[in-house]
Design a protein around this motif. Structure first.
Motif, mmCIF file in Angstrom:
data_model
loop_
_atom_site.group_PDB
_atom_site.id
_atom_site.type_symbol
_atom_site.label_atom_id
_atom_site.label_comp_id
_atom_site.label_asym_id
_atom_site.label_seq_id
_atom_site.Cartn_x
_atom_site.Cartn_y
_atom_site.Cartn_z
ATOM 1 N N VAL A 99 -2.939 -8.834 0.200
ATOM 2 C CA VAL A 99 -2.290 -8.489 -1.064
ATOM 3 C C VAL A 99 -3.134 -8.894 -2.265
ATOM 4 O O VAL A 99 -3.781 -9.952 -2.262
ATOM 5 N N HIS A 100 -3.140 -8.020 -3.256
ATOM 6 C CA HIS A 100 -3.661 -8.355 -4.578
ATOM 7 C C HIS A 100 -2.453 -8.672 -5.430
ATOM 8 O O HIS A 100 -1.722 -7.772 -5.849
ATOM 9 N N LEU A 101 -2.224 -9.946 -5.679
ATOM 10 C CA LEU A 101 -1.053 -10.408 -6.421
ATOM 11 C C LEU A 101 -1.462 -10.595 -7.873
ATOM 12 O O LEU A 101 -2.309 -11.432 -8.190
ATOM 13 N N VAL A 102 -0.859 -9.801 -8.755
ATOM 14 C CA VAL A 102 -1.310 -9.710 -10.141
ATOM 15 C C VAL A 102 -0.272 -10.324 -11.074
ATOM 16 O O VAL A 102 0.883 -9.879 -11.100
ATOM 17 N N TRP A 125 -15.656 10.651 -6.847
ATOM 18 C CA TRP A 125 -14.585 9.658 -6.740
ATOM 19 C C TRP A 125 -13.403 10.209 -5.970
ATOM 20 O O TRP A 125 -12.975 11.326 -6.191
ATOM 21 N N ARG A 126 -12.876 9.426 -5.055
ATOM 22 C CA ARG A 126 -11.682 9.810 -4.314
ATOM 23 C C ARG A 126 -10.528 8.931 -4.781
ATOM 24 O O ARG A 126 -10.634 7.709 -4.777
ATOM 25 N N ARG A 127 -9.420 9.545 -5.154
ATOM 26 C CA ARG A 127 -8.289 8.797 -5.686
ATOM 27 C C ARG A 127 -7.459 8.197 -4.563
ATOM 28 O O ARG A 127 -7.378 8.736 -3.464
ATOM 29 N N THR A 128 -6.867 7.055 -4.843
ATOM 30 C CA THR A 128 -5.948 6.422 -3.914
ATOM 31 C C THR A 128 -4.556 6.989 -4.118
ATOM 32 O O THR A 128 -4.067 7.056 -5.247
ATOM 33 N N SER A 129 -3.916 7.392 -3.049
ATOM 34 C CA SER A 129 -2.536 7.866 -3.124
ATOM 35 C C SER A 129 -1.618 6.833 -2.482
ATOM 36 O O SER A 129 -1.836 6.428 -1.337
ATOM 37 N N LEU A 130 -0.617 6.407 -3.230
ATOM 38 C CA LEU A 130 0.317 5.401 -2.733
ATOM 39 C C LEU A 130 1.282 6.014 -1.721
ATOM 40 O O LEU A 130 1.840 7.077 -1.961
ATOM 41 N N LEU A 153 7.891 -8.277 3.346
ATOM 42 C CA LEU A 153 8.147 -7.247 4.358
ATOM 43 C C LEU A 153 6.908 -6.412 4.655
ATOM 44 O O LEU A 153 6.847 -5.722 5.664
ATOM 45 N N SER A 154 5.917 -6.451 3.779
ATOM 46 C CA SER A 154 4.737 -5.601 3.936
ATOM 47 C C SER A 154 3.766 -6.180 4.958
ATOM 48 O O SER A 154 3.548 -7.395 5.020
ATOM 49 N N ARG A 155 3.156 -5.263 5.722
ATOM 50 C CA ARG A 155 2.113 -5.629 6.673
ATOM 51 C C ARG A 155 0.842 -4.817 6.448
ATOM 52 O O ARG A 155 -0.043 -4.785 7.316
ATOM 53 N N VAL A 156 0.767 -4.144 5.316
ATOM 54 C CA VAL A 156 -0.365 -3.277 5.009
ATOM 55 C C VAL A 156 -1.003 -3.731 3.697
ATOM 56 O O VAL A 156 -0.408 -4.519 2.958
ATOM 57 N N PRO A 157 -2.209 -3.249 3.383
ATOM 58 C CA PRO A 157 -2.816 -3.598 2.094
ATOM 59 C C PRO A 157 -1.863 -3.301 0.942
ATOM 60 O O PRO A 157 -1.310 -2.201 0.849
ATOM 61 N N SER A 158 -1.667 -4.278 0.071
ATOM 62 C CA SER A 158 -0.622 -4.191 -0.950
ATOM 63 C C SER A 158 -1.137 -4.652 -2.304
ATOM 64 O O SER A 158 -2.059 -5.463 -2.393
ATOM 65 N N VAL A 159 -0.487 -4.121 -3.333
ATOM 66 C CA VAL A 159 -0.678 -4.601 -4.698
ATOM 67 C C VAL A 159 0.696 -4.969 -5.240
ATOM 68 O O VAL A 159 1.636 -4.163 -5.132
ATOM 69 N N ALA A 160 0.836 -6.162 -5.785
ATOM 70 C CA ALA A 160 2.125 -6.635 -6.276
ATOM 71 C C ALA A 160 1.946 -7.185 -7.686
ATOM 72 O O ALA A 160 1.032 -7.978 -7.933
ATOM 73 N N ILE A 161 2.834 -6.777 -8.595
ATOM 74 C CA ILE A 161 2.661 -7.050 -10.023
ATOM 75 C C ILE A 161 3.904 -7.737 -10.579
ATOM 76 O O ILE A 161 5.031 -7.265 -10.376
ATOM 77 N N ASP A 162 3.694 -8.836 -11.284
ATOM 78 C CA ASP A 162 4.803 -9.548 -11.926
ATOM 79 C C ASP A 162 4.196 -10.547 -12.911
ATOM 80 O O ASP A 162 3.319 -11.322 -12.524
ATOM 81 N N LEU A 186 -5.991 0.261 -8.602
ATOM 82 C CA LEU A 186 -5.647 0.169 -7.184
ATOM 83 C C LEU A 186 -6.870 0.014 -6.286
ATOM 84 O O LEU A 186 -6.830 0.336 -5.099
ATOM 85 N N VAL A 187 -7.947 -0.501 -6.836
ATOM 86 C CA VAL A 187 -9.178 -0.622 -6.064
ATOM 87 C C VAL A 187 -8.992 -1.491 -4.831
ATOM 88 O O VAL A 187 -9.710 -1.348 -3.830
ATOM 89 N N HIS A 188 -8.025 -2.394 -4.846
ATOM 90 C CA HIS A 188 -7.812 -3.298 -3.715
ATOM 91 C C HIS A 188 -7.341 -2.566 -2.466
ATOM 92 O O HIS A 188 -7.611 -3.008 -1.352
ATOM 93 N N LEU A 189 -6.638 -1.468 -2.639
ATOM 94 C CA LEU A 189 -6.029 -0.806 -1.498
ATOM 95 C C LEU A 189 -7.067 -0.120 -0.625
ATOM 96 O O LEU A 189 -8.097 0.349 -1.090
ATOM 97 N N ARG A 190 -6.758 -0.031 0.636
ATOM 98 C CA ARG A 190 -7.650 0.595 1.601
ATOM 99 C C ARG A 190 -8.029 2.002 1.129
ATOM 100 O O ARG A 190 -7.183 2.793 0.738
ATOM 101 N N GLY A 191 -9.283 2.333 1.200
ATOM 102 C CA GLY A 191 -9.733 3.620 0.680
ATOM 103 C C GLY A 191 -10.152 3.482 -0.767
ATOM 104 O O GLY A 191 -11.063 4.139 -1.213
#
Length: 267
Positions: free
Chosen positions: A54-57, A94-99, A32-41, A71-76
């Protein structure tokens, strides 16, 4: 409304700029996502076409969040930003990524779900939207810690009481999605350490052997809002504009809290 349909509508309502998912399984929710994503399983088996960056981990969520800058993969990302204020040297910081939107659907045991929330909140802000799946079991058997049914929620429903008791400043909204409900959490505070500090105390009280004593309010869904009511609420536009403008918690959170409390009062 089914859970994936509700999640699709949340992507629209939140106009999220990034997405985190814990518990990928076959990839239907990630699709369903269309934006930079991180997915963990640790054992995903994606069979659905993924249409996002997506960064699929393949790892447990505990191991993933133990990494430096997960979360380095995400935009920003989390990267050096020059400080160009007048009179100051261009020193990097350093600027933190906010989900913006996070979906927690990992291991169906309360201790895992709680740790997932603790970790996700460290990378969230007041405008972040955090969603738990499988929060409204339909029977005591379905809520067992030891799985013995086809459909299984485990005892993650306990997060409702845990968050309400230990983090009353958050706003939690149970949602009557099919088949097993969801919980949406607003008002995250990445500086809070309450749940981490109280983790052992929480485990002593809430991690108990089967059979689980599931509250009737959970089984009967008496406090759950209709998904259409939540995604159709008026506060989404102001939330997105405040988030995108970078408004502080002191300026953005209270109007949202008032709107959410009004929604909860109408249940």
């Amino acid at each position: 409304m089914k859970r994936h349909e509700f999640l699709r509508e949340l992507h629209k309502a939140t106009a999220n700029r990034n997405y985190l998912e814990i518990g990928v399984n076959d990839g239907r929710s990630l699709a369903l996502s269309r934006v930079p994503s991180v997915a963990i399983d640790p054992a995903f088996k994606v069979v659905t076409e993924i249409k996002c960056d997506v960064h699929l981990v393949k790892a447990t969520s505990d191991d993933f969040f133990a990494r430096e800058n997960p979360l380095v993969h995400l935009r920003g990302g989390r990267h050096p930003v020059r400080n160009l204020r007048r009179g100051r040297s261009p020193i990097g910081y350093w600027r933190r990524t906010s989900l913006d939107l996070s979906f927690i659907d990992g291991m169906h045991l309360m201790e895992f779900a709680l740790r997932d929330f603790i970790n996700v909140e460290k990378h969230s802000d007041w405008s972040s939207v955090i969603v738990f799946d499988d929060m409204l079991p339909r029977s005591i058997d379905e809520a067992a810690r030891d799985r013995h049914t086809d459909a299984w929620t485990g005892d993650v429903y306990k997060l409702v009481e845990i968050l309400n008791r230990y983090r009353p400043e958050l706003v939690t909204v149970l949602v009557d999605t099919q088949p097993t409900g969801q919980l949406v959490v607003f008002g995250a505070d990445h500086t809070s350490t309450v749940l981490q500090d109280k983790y052992d105390e929480i485990m002593t009280e809430f991690k108990v052997p089967d059979p689980q004593k599931v509250p009737e309010a959970i089984l009967e869904r008496v406090k759950a809002v209709k998904p259409e009511t939540l995604v159709g609420a008026d506060f989404w536009g102001p939330l997105v504009r405040a988030r995108n403008r970078g408004l502080s918690r002191s300026r953005g959170w209270e109007p949202l809290r008032s709107a959410l409390e009004g929604l909860s009062a109408s249940r």
